[in-house]
Scaffold this active site. Structure first.
Site, PDB file in Angstrom:
ATOM      1  CG  ASP A  20      -5.978   5.004  -5.772  1.00 18.25           C
ATOM      2  OD1 ASP A  20      -7.025   5.191  -5.133  1.00 18.25           O
ATOM      3  OD2 ASP A  20      -5.158   5.908  -6.022  1.00 18.25           O
TER       4      ASP A  20
HETATM    5  P1  NAP Z   1      -3.033   4.939  -2.511  1.00 23.86           P
HETATM    6  O1  NAP Z   1      -4.173   4.596  -3.388  1.00 23.86           O
HETATM    7  O2  NAP Z   1      -2.382   6.246  -2.692  1.00 23.86           O
HETATM    8  O3  NAP Z   1      -3.575   4.779  -1.009  1.00 23.86           O
HETATM    9  C1  NAP Z   1      -2.740   4.845   0.068  1.00 23.86           C
HETATM   10  C2  NAP Z   1      -3.583   4.709   1.322  1.00 23.86           C
HETATM   11  O4  NAP Z   1      -2.676   4.622   2.414  1.00 23.86           O
HETATM   12  C3  NAP Z   1      -4.465   5.909   1.583  1.00 23.86           C
HETATM   13  O5  NAP Z   1      -5.813   5.612   1.300  1.00 23.86           O
HETATM   14  C4  NAP Z   1      -4.222   6.261   3.062  1.00 23.86           C
HETATM   15  O6  NAP Z   1      -5.461   6.224   3.763  1.00 23.86           O
HETATM   16  C5  NAP Z   1      -3.324   5.148   3.548  1.00 23.86           C
HETATM   17  N1  NAP Z   1      -2.273   5.634   4.450  1.00 23.86           N
HETATM   18  C6  NAP Z   1      -1.533   6.757   4.353  1.00 23.86           C
HETATM   19  N2  NAP Z   1      -0.679   6.849   5.387  1.00 23.86           N
HETATM   20  C7  NAP Z   1      -0.899   5.761   6.155  1.00 23.86           C
HETATM   21  C8  NAP Z   1      -0.327   5.291   7.366  1.00 23.86           C
HETATM   22  N3  NAP Z   1       0.622   5.959   8.021  1.00 23.86           N
HETATM   23  N4  NAP Z   1      -0.785   4.121   7.870  1.00 23.86           N
HETATM   24  C9  NAP Z   1      -1.781   3.426   7.261  1.00 23.86           C
HETATM   25  N5  NAP Z   1      -2.337   3.823   6.104  1.00 23.86           N
HETATM   26  C10 NAP Z   1      -1.907   4.978   5.559  1.00 23.86           C
HETATM   27  O7  NAP Z   1      -1.878   3.843  -2.586  1.00 23.86           O
HETATM   28  P2  NAP Z   1      -1.712   2.579  -3.519  1.00 23.86           P
HETATM   29  O8  NAP Z   1      -2.864   1.656  -3.372  1.00 23.86           O
HETATM   30  O9  NAP Z   1      -0.337   2.083  -3.234  1.00 23.86           O
HETATM   31  O10 NAP Z   1      -1.813   3.154  -4.981  1.00 23.86           O
HETATM   32  C11 NAP Z   1      -0.790   3.970  -5.569  1.00 23.86           C
HETATM   33  C12 NAP Z   1      -1.416   5.131  -6.317  1.00 23.86           C
HETATM   34  O11 NAP Z   1      -0.372   5.945  -6.849  1.00 23.86           O
HETATM   35  C13 NAP Z   1      -2.260   4.686  -7.483  1.00 23.86           C
HETATM   36  O12 NAP Z   1      -3.327   5.585  -7.690  1.00 23.86           O
HETATM   37  C14 NAP Z   1      -1.293   4.780  -8.632  1.00 23.86           C
HETATM   38  O13 NAP Z   1      -1.919   4.918  -9.890  1.00 23.86           O
HETATM   39  C15 NAP Z   1      -0.537   6.037  -8.254  1.00 23.86           C
HETATM   40  N6  NAP Z   1       0.720   6.060  -8.984  1.00 23.86           N
HETATM   41  C16 NAP Z   1       1.732   5.229  -8.642  1.00 23.86           C
HETATM   42  C17 NAP Z   1       2.851   5.192  -9.432  1.00 23.86           C
HETATM   43  C18 NAP Z   1       3.970   4.235  -9.157  1.00 23.86           C
HETATM   44  O14 NAP Z   1       4.885   4.201  -9.973  1.00 23.86           O
HETATM   45  N7  NAP Z   1       3.932   3.489  -8.070  1.00 23.86           N
HETATM   46  C19 NAP Z   1       2.968   6.014 -10.546  1.00 23.86           C
HETATM   47  C20 NAP Z   1       1.914   6.869 -10.843  1.00 23.86           C
HETATM   48  C21 NAP Z   1       0.809   6.886 -10.036  1.00 23.86           C
HETATM   49  P3  NAP Z   1      -5.625   6.995   5.159  1.00 23.86           P
HETATM   50  O15 NAP Z   1      -5.229   8.407   4.911  1.00 23.86           O
HETATM   51  O16 NAP Z   1      -7.075   6.815   5.507  1.00 23.86           O
HETATM   52  O17 NAP Z   1      -4.719   6.313   6.146  1.00 23.86           O
END
Ligand code: NAP
Length: 465
Positions: free
Chosen positions: A389
């Site tokens: 994301d």
């Molecule tokens: P993300 O959008 O959740 O994407 C994570 C990606 O990691 C997934 O598409 C998944 O694809 C891949 N993945 C999962 N396990 C894996 C593995 N073992 N090896 C390789 N890839 C793997 O993560 P992000 O880009 O870090 O974004 C964080 C999200 O959390 C955002 O939407 C954000 O708004 C939300 N959020 C975060 C917080 C915070 O405080 N950090 C707070 C509120 C919301 P596959 O399944 O295809 O592997």
């Protein structure tokens, strides 16, 4: 009498030192270089707070306190050992316990004191109990959703906001009646039950993606209710600690909302996670280009500037140590490697900083989003490791996207983008990522730890893939 006064003074001094330590703790925790001191200061402050309270003359028997201490330890030790990716739900559970405690203490105080309770005290006590109970059930729901015991998607029905508003209004009206007529003890359980139900109903319509923000909001509520309990118990330390907790929770919620470009009302009433249901379904398979570890290693070693973008996938795969090995190998080959940190990458603020620091990646290599975004057009390779994301260009270009307006890392502007993930699954927001279909993007399909490990083997010359 003198002895009593001396005891009180000792306790007050201990509380003062504990309050100062809590303030220092928060200050130190705001920078990675002093964060450890912050944790120690917080722990010492809490030890002093508990020690000071145990010196209280009012305690005539320590048996129940000892039982509570043992029970707390039995629950607390395993809670402290959860994986870092489970910290949000663990934090929600801690809030639930704290809020339950506040509610129970408030209830006991009500039945001990009523009807001889001043209006001011009854008002504060009602606030304590209402906030405490809604935080208790709300935090349990949030923990259940994040642990996937409960469905992550928002559970909505028609007129939901009206029902919630009515319930809260009834609880506040009951509280107001109790302020004027504290002898009406029979109304108290209704106020309590309604606030408990409100906590459940407040959180069920909120989607999984917004849960960390909700948890931080509940943190603020828990802090406020603890501060109110401080007034009820005439305990200055509780007032200070509760106010610190409440305000820091609120600040964190604001930071998270800004990083996701969402307002509080949007988080609480927007049902963000709803998009998860529609994403994926009906999506025609678009072609992507993929590459092997051998090809990826060759591209990386031919580059001058590489920016690594870590995300949630790196955290679940625990790939940070392999990422460090890769950093060492590329640095040896003269490649300049930097790490781009999005404020909400992973599942909690600071998630990526903690993991990369754990793997001893030099802190000056970690760049905040605002500082690195201008560098992408001059970057040879943006290597995205389990982030989704936070790299989605739809946030910039597609006004209909649920993450439109969210600040993202502009990896698509790099000359070559390589994305390590296991398949084409969406990220937390549940939406497709157009980045994967761009001409300059190569997909590296596999588990983050295993794939980076293969790249490292290729870089060190011993590869076979
Ligand atoms: P993300 O959008 O959740 O994407 C994570 C990606 O990691 C997934 O598409 C998944 O694809 C891949 N993945 C999962 N396990 C894996 C593995 N073992 N090896 C390789 N890839 C793997 O993560 P992000 O880009 O870090 O974004 C964080 C999200 O959390 C955002 O939407 C954000 O708004 C939300 N959020 C975060 C917080 C915070 O405080 N950090 C707070 C509120 C919301 P596959 O399944 O295809 O592997």
């Amino acid at each position: 009498m003198n002895e009593f006064a001396a005891n009180r003074t000792v306790i007050e001094v201990i509380y003062l030192v504990a309050s100062a330590l809590f303030i220092l703790s928060l200050k130190w925790m705001s920078s990675p270089t002093t964060a450890r001191h912050g944790v120690w200061a917080g722990e010492l402050g809490m030890l002093l707070a508990i020690g000071g309270t145990l010196l209280h003359r009012g305690i005539i028997d320590y048996t129940w306190i000892a039982i509570a201490l043992v029970l707390g330890t039995i629950i607390g030790v395993p809670l402290g050992r959860v994986q870092m990716t489970a910290v949000p739900q663990r934090t929600a559970l801690s809030h639930a316990f704290g809020a339950l405690c506040v509610t129970l203490v408030g209830t006991a105080e009500f039945y001990l004191r009523s009807p001889d309770i001043s209006r001011f005290m009854m008002a504060v006590l009602s606030m304590e109990v209402i906030l405490g109970s809604l935080t208790f059930t709300g935090s349990l729901m949030a923990a259940g959703k994040l642990q996937e015991i409960l469905p992550q998607r928002p559970l909505t029905y028609k007129g939901q906001n009206l029902v919630n508003f009515l319930l809260l209004t009834i609880a506040v009206v009951l509280a107001a009646y109790l302020v004027i007529h504290p002898a009406a003890r029979q109304l108290y359980p209704f106020m309590l039950l309604i606030a408990l139900a409100f906590g459940v109903l407040l959180v069920i319509p909120i989607g999984g993606a917004d849960m960390p923000t909700v948890i931080s909001l509940l943190n603020a509520y828990a802090g406020l209710s603890a501060a109110a309990m401080g007034f009820v118990l005439d305990n200055k330390l509780l007032i200070v600690a509760g106010a610190l907790d409440g305000s820091s929770g609120l600040i964190l919620s604001v930071i998270m909302s800004k990083a996701m470009n969402r307002s509080f009302t949007n988080v609480l009433f927007g049902a963000f996670g709803q998009v998860q249901a529609s994403a994926g379904a009906g999506q025609e398979a678009k072609p992507v280009r993929s590459a092997t570890a051998e090809e990826a290693a060759a591209i990386l070693s031919a580059a001058n500037k590489v920016v690594v973008v870590p995300g949630y996938g790196m955290a679940v795969a625990q790939a940070q140590h392999k990422v460090r090995e890769q950093y060492d190998d590329l640095s040896k080959e003269g490649v300049a490697v930097k790490y781009a940190i999005h404020p909400v990458a992973g599942r909690m603020p600071g998630h990526m900083n903690v993991l990369l620091a754990e793997a001893d990646i030099p802190y000056d290599r970690l760049m905040d989003m605002e500082d690195i975004n201008g560098d992408f057009p001059q970057t040879d390779v943006a290597l995205v490791i389990g982030a989704n994301d936070v790299t989605n260009p739809a946030a910039r270009t597609d006004a209909s996207s649920p993450i439109y307006g969210m600040p993202i890392l502009d990896v698509d502007k790099a000359r070559t983008v390589m994305v390590i993930k296991r398949g084409m699954s969406p990220g937390f927001a549940g939406i497709d990522n157009p980045l994967y279909y761009l001409d300059n993007t190569l997909m590296l399909f596999g588990d983050a730890k295993a794939f980076v490990g293969s790249i490292v083997r290729e870089l060190t010359g011993g590869g076979q893939s």
